[in-house]
Scaffold this active site. Structure first.
Site, short mmCIF file in Angstrom:
data_model
loop_
_atom_site.label_atom_id
_atom_site.label_comp_id
_atom_site.label_asym_id
_atom_site.label_seq_id
_atom_site.Cartn_x
_atom_site.Cartn_y
_atom_site.Cartn_z
N PHE A 11 0.82 -1.21 0.00
CA PHE A 11 0.00 0.00 0.00
C PHE A 11 0.86 1.27 0.00
O PHE A 11 0.82 2.08 -0.93
CB PHE A 11 -0.95 -0.08 1.20
CG PHE A 11 -1.48 1.23 1.68
CD1 PHE A 11 -2.14 2.09 0.81
CD2 PHE A 11 -1.34 1.61 3.00
CE1 PHE A 11 -2.64 3.31 1.25
CE2 PHE A 11 -1.84 2.81 3.47
CZ PHE A 11 -2.48 3.66 2.58
N ILE A 12 1.70 1.43 1.01
CA ILE A 12 2.52 2.66 1.06
C ILE A 12 3.60 2.61 -0.02
O ILE A 12 3.85 3.59 -0.72
CB ILE A 12 3.14 2.86 2.45
CG1 ILE A 12 2.03 2.99 3.52
CG2 ILE A 12 4.04 4.10 2.47
CD1 ILE A 12 2.52 3.11 4.95
N TYR A 168 4.69 -7.31 16.32
CA TYR A 168 4.93 -6.32 15.28
C TYR A 168 5.77 -5.16 15.82
O TYR A 168 6.80 -4.81 15.27
CB TYR A 168 3.60 -5.83 14.71
CG TYR A 168 3.75 -4.81 13.62
CD1 TYR A 168 4.37 -5.13 12.42
CD2 TYR A 168 3.29 -3.50 13.79
CE1 TYR A 168 4.52 -4.19 11.42
CE2 TYR A 168 3.43 -2.56 12.78
CZ TYR A 168 4.04 -2.91 11.60
OH TYR A 168 4.20 -1.97 10.61
N LYS A 172 9.63 -3.99 15.08
CA LYS A 172 9.93 -2.67 14.53
C LYS A 172 10.86 -1.87 15.45
O LYS A 172 11.70 -1.11 14.99
CB LYS A 172 8.63 -1.90 14.27
CG LYS A 172 7.90 -2.40 13.05
CD LYS A 172 8.69 -2.08 11.79
CE LYS A 172 8.02 -2.52 10.53
NZ LYS A 172 8.78 -2.12 9.32
#
Ligand code: UDP
Length: 352
Positions: A11-12, A168, A172
């Site tokens: 998406f990004i 997640y 990160k």
């Protein structure tokens, strides 16, 4: 400029590829198409400045060569989306951490000392409140106003590693530490960007994201599914602003080695969002409330308020001008969704 985008079919990433192609840059996308999709990048395939490799960044043999070619690398490849993170907790950790380190190592061995923009997440701020494992945070128990905007130098409040949802943000946060360490030790031009609820064209609701879900539901005349009581608040940033913000940060060149929030600070409750989507789509869909443990799992912990402090962003991005706000973005997404969906035979929900 030569631009390498890992995760560029997502998406990004695909919005970033489009942005740089429009600027006249050479763009090389690598993506294993696990959450990204070929459909996102098909429009670029005739462009001679565009190159695509279907590969996992963890094992891609072309990484070193492409890193040496790059003036700038955007590392976005990762397992993302709450549903996917809950379903694949090991893959989330393994892919997200090892791929990032491999990209940094490859860039370090390249010839140009490329600029590197690492994608991180506002999830590293956790819920913003201390809580015990197994405690579900209900909005009615916590006043959202008691949670301040998240600022980059705050101590992270990542949830317990006993809870898969946090894999997640744990992955990160580790990536961030790698990025900052490579910048320090090898004097590399690495900037860590924490994205806050990015929305826009090509985002899928398949992995849980609220805006594409509400938009699809409203246009299809289905119930809008608010999880919990809907008092939780978010700030949504249009991806077309996000990608030019990333370019502005890297071009500005004063943020190497730093961590910076990237987002918008226009705040809305999730119930407020559902009502706004309904109104803008002229939809007669009902709004229904689904308990969080039904939507996700028993151990899900809600973030009651997530708003970025943008002081550092504004300083590093040099007077950045947003082109989008929530209403404009929603109107645009509703129009796009209508083009995808057939008009229901018993009208009333589509507002044409
Ligand atoms: N959410 C919701 N209905 C949905 C999907 C999500 O109410 O169909 C809620 C979700 O529980 C969260 C908010 O919307 O409170 C934003 O969810 P999203 O997954 O988009 O982003 P994040 O939780 O990472 O902020």
């Amino acid at each position: 400029m030569h631009i390498l985008i890992s995760g560029g079919a997502g998406f990004i990433g695909s919005n970033l590829a489009e942005y740089h192609l429009n600027k006249g840059d050479q763009v090389h996308v690598v993506d294993d198409l696990s959450t990204g999709s070929r459909a996102n990048v098909i429009p670029f395939e005739d462009n001679p400045s565009y190159r695509f490799d279907e590969a996992d960044v963890l094992t891609w043999p072309g990484l070193k060569e492409s890193a040496a070619w790059s003036d700038r690398i955007y590392h976005l490849a990762a397992v993302v989306g709450v549903f996917k993170v809950l379903a694949e907790p090991i893959k989330t950790l393994a892919t997200n951490v090892a791929a990032c380190e491999r990209v940094l190592r490859a860039a370090h061995s390249g010839r140009w000392n490329p600029q590197i923009v690492l994608a991180s997440t506002s999830e590293v701020y956790g819920t913003g409140v201390h809580c015990r494992v197994g405690e579900t945070i209900a909005c009615r128990d916590i006043d959202p106003d008691s949670i301040p905007p998240f600022q980059e130098d705050m101590e992270p409040l990542v949830g317990s590693s006993a809870i898969s949802r946090w894999n997640y943000s744990i992955s990160k946060l580790t990536d961030e530490a790698f990025g900052v360490s490579y910048a320090k030790v090898h004097r590399m031009k690495v900037i860590v960007t924490r994205f806050f609820n990015t929305v826009g064209p090509r985002q899928t609701g398949r992995y849980g994201m609220v805006v594409p879900r509400f938009v699809r539901q409203a246009v299809a005349g289905e119930p809008l599914t608010v999880y919990g009581d809907g008092a939780q608040r978010r700030c949504f940033c249009d991806v077309r602003d996000t990608v030019s913000a990333l370019d502005a940060l890297a071009t500005g060149g004063s943020g190497w080695g730093q961590i910076v929030n990237v987002g918008h600070d226009q705040e809305v409750s999730i119930l407020g969002l559902a009502e706004l989507v309904k109104k803008l789509a002229s939809s007669s869909s009902p709004i229904i409330f689904i308990p969080r443990h039904e939507a996700y799992s028993e151990d899900f912990q809600e973030t009651v308020r997530r708003r970025p402090d943008l002081e550092r962003f504004n300083r590093l991005a040099g007077g950045f001008q947003y082109r989008w706000n929530l209403e404009r973005t929603l109107l645009d997404l509703i129009a796009r969704e209508r083009q995808k969906q057939p008009v229901p035979s018993q009208g009333g929900t589509n507002g044409h």
